[in-house]
Design a protein around this motif. Sequence first.
Motif, PDB file in Angstrom:
ATOM      1  N   GLY A  74      25.303  -6.303 -41.678  1.00 28.35           N
ATOM      2  CA  GLY A  74      26.762  -6.275 -41.624  1.00 28.35           C
ATOM      3  C   GLY A  74      27.338  -7.396 -40.777  1.00 28.35           C
ATOM      4  N   LYS A  75      26.540  -7.869 -39.807  1.00 31.02           N
ATOM      5  CA  LYS A  75      26.986  -8.950 -38.928  1.00 31.02           C
ATOM      6  C   LYS A  75      26.299 -10.274 -39.244  1.00 31.02           C
ATOM      7  N   ASN A  76      25.470 -10.295 -40.298  1.00 30.65           N
ATOM      8  CA  ASN A  76      24.730 -11.518 -40.656  1.00 30.65           C
ATOM      9  C   ASN A  76      23.960 -12.075 -39.454  1.00 30.65           C
ATOM     10  N   THR A  77      23.324 -11.195 -38.709  1.00 32.83           N
ATOM     11  CA  THR A  77      22.670 -11.599 -37.466  1.00 32.83           C
ATOM     12  C   THR A  77      21.273 -10.991 -37.365  1.00 32.83           C
ATOM     13  N   VAL A  78      20.340 -11.810 -36.867  1.00 31.90           N
ATOM     14  CA  VAL A  78      18.999 -11.338 -36.557  1.00 31.90           C
ATOM     15  C   VAL A  78      18.785 -11.497 -35.057  1.00 31.90           C
ATOM     16  N   TYR A  79      18.055 -10.565 -34.472  1.00 30.50           N
ATOM     17  CA  TYR A  79      17.842 -10.539 -33.034  1.00 30.50           C
ATOM     18  C   TYR A  79      16.353 -10.609 -32.710  1.00 30.50           C
ATOM     19  N   LEU A  80      16.076 -11.075 -31.499  1.00 27.80           N
ATOM     20  CA  LEU A  80      14.724 -11.020 -30.970  1.00 27.80           C
ATOM     21  C   LEU A  80      14.824 -10.510 -29.533  1.00 27.80           C
ATOM     22  N   GLN A  81      14.431  -9.265 -29.335  1.00 26.27           N
ATOM     23  CA  GLN A  81      14.388  -8.686 -27.999  1.00 26.27           C
ATOM     24  C   GLN A  81      13.043  -9.014 -27.383  1.00 26.27           C
ATOM     25  N   MET A  82      13.073  -9.693 -26.251  1.00 24.94           N
ATOM     26  CA  MET A  82      11.840 -10.138 -25.603  1.00 24.94           C
ATOM     27  C   MET A  82      11.720  -9.467 -24.243  1.00 24.94           C
ATOM     28  N   ASN A  83      10.702  -8.638 -24.086  1.00 19.63           N
ATOM     29  CA  ASN A  83      10.450  -7.939 -22.832  1.00 19.63           C
ATOM     30  C   ASN A  83       9.131  -8.407 -22.224  1.00 19.63           C
ATOM     31  N   SER A  84       8.943  -8.098 -20.962  1.00 18.83           N
ATOM     32  CA  SER A  84       7.702  -8.457 -20.259  1.00 18.83           C
ATOM     33  C   SER A  84       7.344  -9.924 -20.480  1.00 18.83           C
ATOM     34  N   LEU A  85       8.326 -10.771 -20.292  1.00 13.67           N
ATOM     35  CA  LEU A  85       8.131 -12.199 -20.570  1.00 13.67           C
ATOM     36  C   LEU A  85       7.105 -12.816 -19.631  1.00 13.67           C
ATOM     37  N   LYS A  86       6.363 -13.772 -20.184  1.00 14.72           N
ATOM     38  CA  LYS A  86       5.323 -14.474 -19.451  1.00 14.72           C
ATOM     39  C   LYS A  86       5.646 -15.973 -19.426  1.00 14.72           C
ATOM     40  N   PRO A  87       5.130 -16.697 -18.449  1.00 20.16           N
ATOM     41  CA  PRO A  87       5.375 -18.157 -18.426  1.00 20.16           C
ATOM     42  C   PRO A  87       4.953 -18.837 -19.730  1.00 20.16           C
ATOM     43  N   GLU A  88       3.920 -18.328 -20.378  1.00 18.86           N
ATOM     44  CA  GLU A  88       3.472 -18.946 -21.636  1.00 18.86           C
ATOM     45  C   GLU A  88       4.424 -18.691 -22.799  1.00 18.86           C
ATOM     46  N   ASP A  89       5.447 -17.875 -22.590  1.00 22.09           N
ATOM     47  CA  ASP A  89       6.481 -17.689 -23.614  1.00 22.09           C
ATOM     48  C   ASP A  89       7.531 -18.802 -23.551  1.00 22.09           C
ATOM     49  N   THR A  90       7.434 -19.659 -22.552  1.00 17.67           N
ATOM     50  CA  THR A  90       8.382 -20.765 -22.424  1.00 17.67           C
ATOM     51  C   THR A  90       8.296 -21.681 -23.641  1.00 17.67           C
ATOM     52  N   ALA A  91       9.432 -21.885 -24.300  1.00 19.12           N
ATOM     53  CA  ALA A  91       9.468 -22.685 -25.523  1.00 19.12           C
ATOM     54  C   ALA A  91      10.914 -22.792 -26.003  1.00 19.12           C
ATOM     55  N   VAL A  92      11.113 -23.651 -26.989  1.00 19.37           N
ATOM     56  CA  VAL A  92      12.363 -23.633 -27.744  1.00 19.37           C
ATOM     57  C   VAL A  92      12.156 -22.670 -28.909  1.00 19.37           C
ATOM     58  N   TYR A  93      13.061 -21.707 -29.041  1.00 19.61           N
ATOM     59  CA  TYR A  93      12.964 -20.689 -30.079  1.00 19.61           C
ATOM     60  C   TYR A  93      13.918 -21.031 -31.215  1.00 19.61           C
ATOM     61  N   TYR A  94      13.384 -20.986 -32.440  1.00 24.62           N
ATOM     62  CA  TYR A  94      14.144 -21.355 -33.632  1.00 24.62           C
ATOM     63  C   TYR A  94      14.241 -20.171 -34.579  1.00 24.62           C
ATOM     64  N   CYS A  95      15.380 -20.049 -35.198  1.00 30.64           N
ATOM     65  CA  CYS A  95      15.620 -19.049 -36.229  1.00 30.64           C
ATOM     66  C   CYS A  95      15.419 -19.707 -37.596  1.00 30.64           C
ATOM     67  N   ASN A  96      14.847 -18.962 -38.527  1.00 28.51           N
ATOM     68  CA  ASN A  96      14.607 -19.472 -39.872  1.00 28.51           C
ATOM     69  C   ASN A  96      15.025 -18.442 -40.906  1.00 28.51           C
TER      70      ASN A  96
END
Length: 119
Positions: A74-96
Amino acid sequence: QVQLVESGGGLVQAGGSLRLSCAASSSIFSRAFMGWYRAAPGQQRELVATITVGGDANYADSVKGRFTISRDNGKNTVYLQMNSLKPEDTAVYYCNAQWVRFGSRFDSWGQGTQVTVSS
């Protein structure tokens, strides 16, 4: 063409949470296979999570149990909930977005949002 705009990135300490959003410019979103990818410095872009039109999700092993992908057609939106983040999650995140129209396959990428996790 579908325009995708990501938001929600930022700097967070290890163990923290962030929620990324990706807003699509077209109602084609409701028929699109959506995904989140990421690219760490000096590394190739890798799959993080995908979600089908029907809501079935798939995750990279490295984020299973910590990240959750969801969509609101309904909102034309996708989400990514990220919990318990780690330093190795550091990155540029892209939607496709990937969709089929008139028998041809199309895809579109967002501009990316930076996620930095400090130790």
